[in-house]
Each structure stands twice: as structure tokens, then as C-alpha cells.
Design a protein around this motif. Structure first.
Motif, mmCIF file in Angstrom:
data_model
loop_
_atom_site.group_PDB
_atom_site.id
_atom_site.type_symbol
_atom_site.label_atom_id
_atom_site.label_comp_id
_atom_site.label_asym_id
_atom_site.label_seq_id
_atom_site.Cartn_x
_atom_site.Cartn_y
_atom_site.Cartn_z
ATOM 1 N N MET A 47 0.833 -1.206 0.000
ATOM 2 C CA MET A 47 0.000 0.000 0.000
ATOM 3 C C MET A 47 0.873 1.263 0.000
ATOM 4 N N LEU A 48 1.910 1.254 0.805
ATOM 5 C CA LEU A 48 2.806 2.410 0.889
ATOM 6 C C LEU A 48 3.578 2.606 -0.417
ATOM 7 N N THR A 80 7.228 4.175 -0.274
ATOM 8 C CA THR A 80 8.320 3.218 -0.092
ATOM 9 C C THR A 80 8.664 2.595 -1.429
ATOM 10 N N THR A 81 9.800 1.967 -1.433
ATOM 11 C CA THR A 81 10.254 1.199 -2.584
ATOM 12 C C THR A 81 10.935 -0.044 -2.034
ATOM 13 N N LEU A 121 12.614 0.366 1.581
ATOM 14 C CA LEU A 121 13.303 1.649 1.735
ATOM 15 C C LEU A 121 12.279 2.767 1.587
ATOM 16 N N LEU A 122 12.592 3.924 2.132
ATOM 17 C CA LEU A 122 11.765 5.092 1.864
ATOM 18 C C LEU A 122 11.968 5.515 0.413
ATOM 19 N N ILE A 178 7.373 13.613 3.290
ATOM 20 C CA ILE A 178 6.231 12.710 3.460
ATOM 21 C C ILE A 178 5.357 13.239 4.592
ATOM 22 N N THR A 179 4.143 13.671 4.254
ATOM 23 C CA THR A 179 3.240 14.132 5.304
ATOM 24 C C THR A 179 2.490 12.941 5.897
#
Length: 151
Positions: A47-48, A54-55, A65-66, A73-74
Motif C-alpha cells: 500500500m505504501l 516506499t520502494t 526503503l523510503l 512525506i506528510t
């Protein structure tokens, strides 16, 4: 009545990733921190990733990873990435129209609920993952100071 913990889990996961300095984390490692099942973490990471937060890095030593810097990122983006319902909901079934309250309560609450949702989203929109992560680090430093003071 059900409540969702996906937002809390997602912020936990993202804060953990932000503190890793670009080192990928496996779903098993993340699940250990969240204290949940790695399969749930994989669904959350999907989902992220779909939201561009994310990746993943494949292969040996791979993991999540972000996708962007924590400052970019809010928490509102996180909320929208993982939650599919509003914070509060109306009756699942229509109330009794023969009752004065039943006839009108939905329309009365609709405005209240919409206003509360907007306020929550406005608040989340002003906070970033970097803010949440800084609060975690600050809380840990306070914990360490108290522990040293007690020793």
C-alpha cells in the motif's frame, strides 16, 4: 465497532525505515519491531509503495526503503495510503424513520463528522514523517536520561 491500526503501523514502519539511513529492511525485521506478522507488513508495504512512499530493493540484503526523504512525506499522505474509511462513520443501517431522532440524526451527524475529518486531515497535513521520527528520537533520549538518573 472496529478501529483500524493501519495508520499507526504505517507510521511505525516509515519511522523505522527513516532511521535506517538508506539500509533496506526485510518485512521480518520490520514485523519484529511492530510486533506483528510479516505478511501484514508486506501488505502494508504494498500500500505504501503504491502511494509512492516506499520502494523495495530486491536480492540478498534487500528489503523496504523510503521512496522520498522523511521531510517530504506528510502524515496525511500516510493516512490516505493505508486507510480506506473515514475516522468516524454513520449508522451501518438506516435508523428508524418513525422516530424523531432516527429521522434526523444522520443529517445532523454528517456535518459534525465531516468537520472532524477535515480537522484531522488538516492536522496530519502539517506534520511530516521527519517530525514523527524526531519525536521518537527525543522520547528515547528522555528515557535514557531518566534511566541514567535512576542508576
Amino acid at each position: 465497532m472496529n478501529t483500524s491500526s493501519r495508520f499507526a503501523f504505517a507510521v511505525h514502519v516509515l519511522a523505522l525505515l527513516s532511521l535506517q539511513g538508506g539500509v533496506p529492511l526485510s518485512s521480518e525485521m520490520i514485523a519484529g519491531s511492530v510486533n506483528t506478522n510479516p505478511a501484514l507488513i508486506r501488505r502494508l508495504l504494498t500500500m505504501l509503495a503504491q502511494a509512492g512512499l516506499t520502494t523495495s530493493q530486491l536480492g540478498a540484503g534487500g528489503g523496504a526503503l523510503l521512496a522520498r526523504a522523511p521531510e517530504q512525506i506528510t502524515l496525511l499522505e500516510v493516512y490516505h495510503a493505508v486507510e480506506d474509511t473515514q475516522l468516524l462513520a454513520l449508522h451501518r443501517e438506516d435508523p428508524n424513520p418513525a422516530c424523531m431522532v432516527g429521522r434526523h440524526i444522520q443529517s445532523v451527524l454528517r456535518g459534525v463528522i465531516d468537520e472532524a475529518q477535515q480537522a484531522m486531515e488538516a492536522s496530519l497535513g502539517t506534520r511530516t514523517l521527519a517530525d514523527a521520527t524526531a519525536d521518537v528520537v527525543r522520547a528515547e533520549k528522555q528515557r535514557e536520561r531518566r534511566r541514567r538518573a535512576q542508576a
